[in-house]
Design a protein around this motif. Structure first.
Motif, mmCIF file in Angstrom:
data_model
loop_
_atom_site.group_PDB
_atom_site.id
_atom_site.type_symbol
_atom_site.label_atom_id
_atom_site.label_comp_id
_atom_site.label_asym_id
_atom_site.label_seq_id
_atom_site.Cartn_x
_atom_site.Cartn_y
_atom_site.Cartn_z
ATOM 1 N N GLU A 147 2.959 -2.603 11.660
ATOM 2 C CA GLU A 147 1.841 -3.365 12.205
ATOM 3 C C GLU A 147 0.568 -3.177 11.380
ATOM 4 O OE1 GLU A 147 3.021 -3.535 16.971
ATOM 5 O OE2 GLU A 147 0.951 -3.242 16.312
ATOM 6 N N TYR A 148 0.578 -2.223 10.482
ATOM 7 C CA TYR A 148 -0.620 -1.895 9.722
ATOM 8 C C TYR A 148 -0.516 -2.427 8.295
ATOM 9 C CZ TYR A 148 -1.569 0.843 13.797
ATOM 10 O OH TYR A 148 -1.801 1.210 15.102
ATOM 11 N N ASN A 149 -1.598 -3.026 7.841
ATOM 12 C CA ASN A 149 -1.593 -3.744 6.575
ATOM 13 C C ASN A 149 -2.245 -2.967 5.429
ATOM 14 O OD1 ASN A 149 -2.157 -5.821 9.012
ATOM 15 N ND2 ASN A 149 -0.714 -6.704 7.560
ATOM 16 N N PHE A 150 -3.149 -2.066 5.769
ATOM 17 C CA PHE A 150 -3.864 -1.325 4.739
ATOM 18 C C PHE A 150 -3.811 0.165 5.077
ATOM 19 C CE2 PHE A 150 -5.309 -5.207 3.013
ATOM 20 C CZ PHE A 150 -5.684 -6.022 4.068
ATOM 21 N N TRP A 151 -3.659 0.967 4.038
ATOM 22 C CA TRP A 151 -3.525 2.412 4.196
ATOM 23 C C TRP A 151 -4.446 3.123 3.216
ATOM 24 C CZ3 TRP A 151 -0.118 4.729 7.703
ATOM 25 C CH2 TRP A 151 0.741 3.852 8.368
ATOM 26 N N GLY A 152 -4.943 4.280 3.662
ATOM 27 C CA GLY A 152 -5.699 5.130 2.763
ATOM 28 C C GLY A 152 -4.772 6.027 1.972
ATOM 29 N N GLN A 153 -5.383 6.847 1.116
ATOM 30 C CA GLN A 153 -4.591 7.696 0.222
ATOM 31 C C GLN A 153 -4.212 9.022 0.865
ATOM 32 O OE1 GLN A 153 -7.835 7.560 0.247
ATOM 33 N NE2 GLN A 153 -8.469 9.714 0.133
ATOM 34 N N GLY A 154 -4.823 9.339 1.982
ATOM 35 C CA GLY A 154 -4.483 10.563 2.699
ATOM 36 C C GLY A 154 -5.439 11.701 2.438
ATOM 37 N N THR A 155 -5.547 12.592 3.422
ATOM 38 C CA THR A 155 -6.336 13.806 3.278
ATOM 39 C C THR A 155 -5.562 14.939 3.944
ATOM 40 O OG1 THR A 155 -8.536 14.808 3.635
ATOM 41 C CG2 THR A 155 -7.701 13.396 5.400
ATOM 42 N N GLN A 156 -5.498 16.074 3.271
ATOM 43 C CA GLN A 156 -4.654 17.183 3.720
ATOM 44 C C GLN A 156 -5.378 18.028 4.759
ATOM 45 O OE1 GLN A 156 -1.408 17.971 2.883
ATOM 46 N NE2 GLN A 156 -1.543 19.652 4.358
ATOM 47 N N VAL A 157 -4.658 18.352 5.819
ATOM 48 C CA VAL A 157 -5.139 19.283 6.842
ATOM 49 C C VAL A 157 -4.146 20.428 6.928
ATOM 50 C CG1 VAL A 157 -5.560 19.603 9.309
ATOM 51 C CG2 VAL A 157 -6.347 17.518 8.166
#
Length: 122
Positions: free
Chosen positions: A109-119
């Motif tokens: 359902e999602y069209n755009f994604w970020g690159q991610g951030t580590q936790v």
């Protein structure tokens, strides 16, 4: 474009606030969500918010995480409190073109994604 920030290392019981800043488009009328992927596991939905501000959370984070959004800044946040080691993962921001979610945990359902951030929670 989606850019996440705010990740890092924290001790169990601590808090972090992730930010996802969107550029190039105004996302105030769109669903936005946070997903996470731990090593060796599939990516899973964590929190979602629709254009009316309705929210949904996966059971494991209910009562600990919130997903506020600031439409004026075109930014969505993930406020994470009472963090646990099992929250350790790469966290991704996602945006859907639709204003309301059908299944908020359906990644299609999602069209755009970020690159991610580590936790990392220890």
């Amino acid at each position: 474009q989606l850019v996440e920030s705010g990740g890092g290392s924290v001790q169990a019981g601590g808090s972090l606030r992730l930010s996802c800043a969107a550029s190039g488009y105004t996302y105030s009328s769109n669903c936005m969500a946070w997903f996470r992927q731990a090593p060796g596991k599939e990516r899973e939905g964590v929190a979602a918010i629709d254009s009316d501000g309705r929210t949904d959370y996966v059971a494991s984070v209910k009562g600990r995480f919130t997903i506020p959004r600031d439409n004026a800044k075109n930014t969505v946040y993930l406020q994470m409190n009472s963090l646990k080691p099992e929250d350790t993962a790469m966290y991704y921001c996602a945006v859907a073109l639709e204003p309301y979610f059908g299944d908020p945990w359906d990644q299609n359902e999602y069209n755009f994604w970020g690159q991610g951030t580590q936790v990392t929670v220890s």
